[in-house]
Design a protein around this motif. Structure first.
Motif, PDB file in Angstrom:
ATOM      1  N   VAL A 355       0.927  -1.244   0.155  1.00 52.73           N
ATOM      2  CA  VAL A 355      -0.124  -0.097  -0.005  1.00 52.73           C
ATOM      3  C   VAL A 355       0.778   1.051  -0.123  1.00 52.73           C
ATOM      4  N   GLY A 356       0.615   2.131  -1.031  1.00 51.94           N
ATOM      5  CA  GLY A 356       1.550   3.449  -0.967  1.00 51.94           C
ATOM      6  C   GLY A 356       0.984   4.457  -1.532  1.00 51.94           C
ATOM      7  N   LEU A 357       1.635   5.602  -1.275  1.00 51.45           N
ATOM      8  CA  LEU A 357       1.212   7.150  -1.478  1.00 51.45           C
ATOM      9  C   LEU A 357       2.613   7.591  -2.018  1.00 51.45           C
ATOM     10  N   ASN A 358       2.325   8.282  -3.248  1.00 51.72           N
ATOM     11  CA  ASN A 358       3.275   8.828  -3.866  1.00 51.72           C
ATOM     12  C   ASN A 358       3.052  10.381  -4.204  1.00 51.72           C
ATOM     13  N   TYR A 359       3.800  11.206  -4.069  1.00 53.16           N
ATOM     14  CA  TYR A 359       3.796  12.538  -4.439  1.00 53.16           C
ATOM     15  C   TYR A 359       5.128  12.977  -5.419  1.00 53.16           C
ATOM     16  N   THR A 360       4.884  13.567  -6.328  1.00 57.27           N
ATOM     17  CA  THR A 360       5.530  14.344  -7.490  1.00 57.27           C
ATOM     18  C   THR A 360       5.597  15.636  -7.606  1.00 57.27           C
ATOM     19  N   GLY A 361       6.698  16.302  -7.238  1.00 56.64           N
ATOM     20  CA  GLY A 361       6.757  18.054  -7.562  1.00 56.64           C
ATOM     21  C   GLY A 361       7.512  18.115  -8.616  1.00 56.64           C
ATOM     22  N   GLU A 362       7.909  19.423  -9.089  1.00 56.27           N
ATOM     23  CA  GLU A 362       8.664  19.659 -10.367  1.00 56.27           C
ATOM     24  C   GLU A 362       9.970  19.256 -10.196  1.00 56.27           C
ATOM     25  N   TYR A 363      10.548  19.006  -9.029  1.00 61.62           N
ATOM     26  CA  TYR A 363      12.270  18.765  -8.928  1.00 61.62           C
ATOM     27  C   TYR A 363      12.477  17.706  -7.909  1.00 61.62           C
ATOM     28  N   TRP A 364      11.363  17.218  -7.353  1.00 55.80           N
ATOM     29  CA  TRP A 364      11.319  16.425  -6.447  1.00 55.80           C
ATOM     30  C   TRP A 364      10.246  15.424  -6.281  1.00 55.80           C
ATOM     31  N   SER A 365      10.404  14.462  -5.815  1.00 53.91           N
ATOM     32  CA  SER A 365       9.362  13.142  -5.316  1.00 53.91           C
ATOM     33  C   SER A 365       9.273  12.828  -3.934  1.00 53.91           C
ATOM     34  N   LEU A 390       8.155  -1.969   6.949  1.00 55.69           N
ATOM     35  CA  LEU A 390       6.748  -1.456   7.685  1.00 55.69           C
ATOM     36  C   LEU A 390       7.283  -0.339   8.454  1.00 55.69           C
ATOM     37  N   PRO A 391       7.372   1.018   8.091  1.00 57.62           N
ATOM     38  CA  PRO A 391       7.057   1.195   6.573  1.00 57.62           C
ATOM     39  C   PRO A 391       8.589   1.557   5.721  1.00 57.62           C
ATOM     40  N   GLN A 392       8.339   2.295   4.670  1.00 60.89           N
ATOM     41  CA  GLN A 392       9.370   2.629   3.715  1.00 60.89           C
ATOM     42  C   GLN A 392       8.859   3.931   3.337  1.00 60.89           C
ATOM     43  N   LEU A 393       9.872   5.071   3.648  1.00 64.93           N
ATOM     44  CA  LEU A 393       9.568   6.557   3.175  1.00 64.93           C
ATOM     45  C   LEU A 393      10.944   6.637   2.336  1.00 64.93           C
ATOM     46  N   THR A 394      10.754   7.225   1.363  1.00 64.42           N
ATOM     47  CA  THR A 394      11.849   7.654   0.482  1.00 64.42           C
ATOM     48  C   THR A 394      11.338   9.311  -0.110  1.00 64.42           C
ATOM     49  N   LEU A 395      12.497   9.938  -0.519  1.00 56.25           N
ATOM     50  CA  LEU A 395      12.578  11.307  -0.855  1.00 56.25           C
ATOM     51  C   LEU A 395      13.830  11.303  -1.741  1.00 56.25           C
ATOM     52  N   THR A 396      13.250  11.747  -3.188  1.00 57.60           N
ATOM     53  CA  THR A 396      14.334  11.794  -4.207  1.00 57.60           C
ATOM     54  C   THR A 396      14.201  13.212  -4.772  1.00 57.60           C
ATOM     55  N   ALA A 397      15.149  14.002  -5.027  1.00 55.21           N
ATOM     56  CA  ALA A 397      15.329  15.359  -5.956  1.00 55.21           C
ATOM     57  C   ALA A 397      16.373  15.466  -6.912  1.00 55.21           C
ATOM     58  N   GLY A 398      16.227  16.111  -7.684  1.00 55.89           N
ATOM     59  CA  GLY A 398      17.197  16.413  -9.004  1.00 55.89           C
ATOM     60  C   GLY A 398      17.028  17.595  -9.681  1.00 55.89           C
TER      61      GLY A 398
END
Length: 767
Positions: A355-365, A390-398
């Motif tokens: 089960v997941g929730l994803n957010y995508t911005g202009e330069y990050w997600s 339980l859980p897994q949280l990720t943050l990426t940017a570029g």
């Protein structure tokens, strides 16, 4: 020939003739002709209106469309009835009637035609002895008709057709088939056949399907779409035989709930096991989509209730915010192997629940997931279940090209937990805990015509907080590792000619240097790391491991040389590549239970040769050769020969000495080939040379007639390391109507690369 043109329905003032009638017709028409001035005015108004109508698409129910009438002879009164004789044609909008004789009753706006009647309504064609048609309402009938439906090529004959409206017709004692022959191989005979083109539905009552004159299927009520669109109703039954369950019969019922929702119920009787009940629901919206499949059975062999569940959902909560899940569950380890007919499903041992929730911005997600796994264990070849997150949280940017620099950042927090599922400690808790890392990187690509240079620096910072560790082992660990790399390459081109074809040959040398200092990671847990597959993509990566629990130390350089032969249209006819990695220092970081992953000062040699050699032949060959051991470690030789439509032969040889289960050495042969004008052979053999056994096999025949296809296929698929299941497929496909029997098309398309349906038109442009 006398022609009577443009007679609008119900508009007698605009009566015009191309020629004056003689005798009785002239006398009768004289009483209806308007004064010249009024006639001219009316004609002009009607012509303006007609010009406007001509610019619009005509339909069968265009009430304002004019009528065109022609015949060799006309008699009668134009204000009441016109008698037409010899070569009669009546046209209104998309409706045309031709006959030997006809009466046009003006008051009723009705045509009665007799003798060699031919009629067209939109895309449909009819012939008969007699036809009566109200040109305004579209109601009427044809006796002793034959008919051809333009949407799907269906045709037949009947005692009578009653046209209830422009969109609806009722066929009495009629037949239906897509065969073009006068004596069709198959047809459906029904007491009544209701054709509703407005709803795109055909409904048969007391319908029986005949094949070669023998009734093979019947139903008191049977419905079908007129143009292949979806509709509710009983789907054709499927039957087959498997070695696990014996004879099987499935009778699905399809609910077309809405254009974006449907539901299929599929009761499936398995002779040895009992009745399996299943349901498959699908839905699609502007911001969401998904599918849920559930089935269950009270198994007579095991004496237990068994079931499986699969549900997939994706939903956009906001323009950049997406929520979803992928949940799968089975009642026991053997459920997929006992009840699935596909190789993928029957050999699937790991079921994901995410089960997941994803957010995508202009330069990050950013993303948040909760992931667990169900392992369907094979007791003869047990494996360890992956860690749950339980859980897994990720943050990426570029950001790219910030003053010439490319900036990237990746981070993750995950909580891992697991239990032993194999061995003597089965059921006990394994080492778990939290892992958090952050990896920023910066690079400066220099890209010029003919070459590129990309220096890059990155930093890995990882911290652990562990539980269930051994006595005396640390519970908190931290690792900081920098990595530096330099990637550079060049591209040379020249014009050449091979076998009379103009081509461009390239020569592409590339060097990739990586420097990562050593960090002792022997006390670190291994939640998700493994040794990466050694191939052309991996040798240009900075880490020898996948996952994030091991960061390999490195002081190495990779060299590769690629040459391509490319035609003017961009097709790559031939590709030759060689690559190897050289170590300035032996890597020290290893996985648990291993001592080293590198032999000598250089890696194995990678060689590749492939491409679309000709329009008929393509190759894909890769070799991993160990200069230290002086032998091939892994190799894959593949060739496909496809000289014409529905003709394909595939040959593959695989060798893998690094396989964890032992030496893998096998060849795979598959193909589709016509053995006569109508018979096609299909087969596949996957043979294990060390075991001297057929790992997977498929053998079948297909027969293509003008309007039907018969398929007989047997398939053997492995369900565990020591078991296999054999399925038999028998299918009769009535083109444009239905498929009767068990469906082997999924098995054929997945087992034979390049397989094509034999009842589809040939695509000769690719040959």
């Amino acid at each position: 020939m006398i022609r009577f043109f443009k007679f609008p329905f119900g508009r007698f003032a605009d009566l015009r003739m191309s020629r004056f009638f003689t005798s009785l017709v002239v006398a009768a028409s004289a009483t209806t002709v308007l004064p010249i001035s009024a006639q001219a005015q009316t004609t002009q108004n009607t012509q303006d209106k007609q010009d406007k109508q001509d610019r619009q698409p005509k339909t069968a129910d265009d009430k304002d469309a004019p009528v065109n009438i022609s015949a060799e002879q006309m008699t009668g009164r134009p204000d009441r009835q016109i008698n037409l004789d010899r070569d009669v044609e009546v046209v209104r909008g998309e409706t045309t009637i031709k006959a030997d004789k006809a009466e046009y009753r003006i008051i009723k706006d009705e045509v009665e035609a007799t003798g060699h009647v031919w009629m067209k309504r939109l895309q449909d064609r009819y012939t008969g002895d007699k036809a009566v048609m109200n040109m305004d309402s579209g109601k009427g009938y044809v006796t002793n008709p034959t008919y051809l439906f333009g949407k799907n090529g269906g045709r037949g004959k009947a005692d009578k057709i009653d046209f209830l409206s422009d969109d609806q017709a009722l066929v009495t004692d009629g037949t239906y088939s897509t065969c073009e022959a006068l004596d069709p191989d198959w047809y459906v005979k029904a007491s009544t056949l209701d054709l509703d083109s407005g709803r795109d539905v055909g409904t048969m009552r007391s319908g029986v399907v005949y094949f070669k004159g023998v009734p093979i299927l019947g139903a008191p009520l049977m419905s079908f779409p007129l143009s292949g669109e979806r509709k509710s109703g009983v789907l054709p039954p499927t039957f087959g035989v498997t070695s696990n369950g014996g004879a099987e019969l499935t009778v699905p019922y399809y609910f077309n709930i809405a254009p974006n929702r449907d539901l299929t119920l599929y009761p499936r009787y398995i002779a040895r096991r009992g009745l399996l009940l299943g349901a498959d629901a699908r839905y699609l919206g502007e911001t969401y989509s998904g599918e849920t499949r559930v089935e269950g059975i009270q198994d007579r062999i095991t004496g237990t209730g068994r079931y499986s569940l699969s549900t997939l959902h994706t939903q956009k909560l906001a323009p950049n915010l997406v929520f979803g899940w992928n949940v799968n569950k089975a009642s026991d380890n053997d459920y997929p192997s006992d009840f699935s007919h596909s190789v993928t499903a029957s050999t699937q041992r790991l079921l994901t629940r995410d089960v997941g929730l994803n957010y995508t911005g202009e330069y990050w997600s950013a993303a948040g997931h909760v992931t667990k796994y169900q392992l369907l264990q094979d007791v003869t070849s047990p494996i360890q279940k992956p860690y749950d997150r339980l859980p897994q949280l990720t943050l990426t940017a570029g950001r790219q090209d910030v003053g010439g620099f490319d900036l990237n950042f990746a981070s993750e927090f995950a909580r891992f937990s697991n239990t032993f599922t194999a061995g003597t400690s089965a059921g006990s808790e394994m080492v778990g805990g939290d892992r958090m890392y952050a990896t920023p990187s910066i690079s400066y690509p220099i890209i010029r015509p003919g070459y590129f240079i990309t220096p890059k620096a990155s930093l890995d910072a990882t911290t652990y907080r562990l539980n269930n560790v051994a006595v005396g082992a640390p519970t908190n660990l931290t690792r900081v590792v920098p990595t530096y790399s330099l990637d550079a390459g060049m591209t040379f081109e020249r014009d050449t000619n091979i076998l009379g074809r103009d081509m461009t040959q390239t020569l592409e040398p590339r060097l990739f240097y990586v420097r990562t200092p050593y960090r002792d990671q022997s006390q670190y847990p291994n939640f998700d790391s493994g040794l990466a597959d050694f191939n052309f993509a991996q040798i240009f990566s900075e880490n020898r491991f996948v996952g994030h629990d091991r960061i390999s130390d490195a002081n190495q350089i990779t060299g590769a040389l690629v040459s391509r032969f490319i035609e003017e249209n961009g097709l790559e006819r031939l590709r030759v590549a060689v690559g190897q990695r050289f170590y300035f220092a032996d890597p020290k970081v290893v996985l648990d239970g291993t001592t080293t992953t590198v032999n000598g000062s250089k890696s194995d040699l990678l060689l590749s040769l492939g491409g679309q050699i000709s329009n008929k032949l393509s190759l894909d060959n890769t070799v991993q050769y160990s200069e230290t051991l002086r032998q091939m470690v892994r190799s894959n030789f593949g060739a496909r020969w496809q000289p014409a439509p529905k003709k394909v032969l595939n040959l593959t040889y695989r060798l893998d000495r690094t396989n964890s289960t032992g030496l893998l050495k096998q060849f795979d042969v598959s193909g589709q080939w016509p053995i006569s004008q109508r018979w096609y052979a299909v087969s596949r053999i996957n043979y294990s040379i060390p075991d001297k056994t057929v790992a997977e096999g498929l053998l079948g025949m297909e027969y293509k007639a003008d309007c039907w296809v018969f398929r007989l296929v047997a398939q053997r698929i492995p369900t565990s390391s020591t078991k296999a299941s054999t399925s038999f497929f028998i299918q009769l496909e009535l083109n444009g109507f239905s498929k009767i029997g068990s469906n082997p098309l999924d098995a054929l398309s997945s087992s034979i690369p390049g397989y094509q349906l034999i009842n589809k038109p040939d695509d000769i442009t690719r040959y």
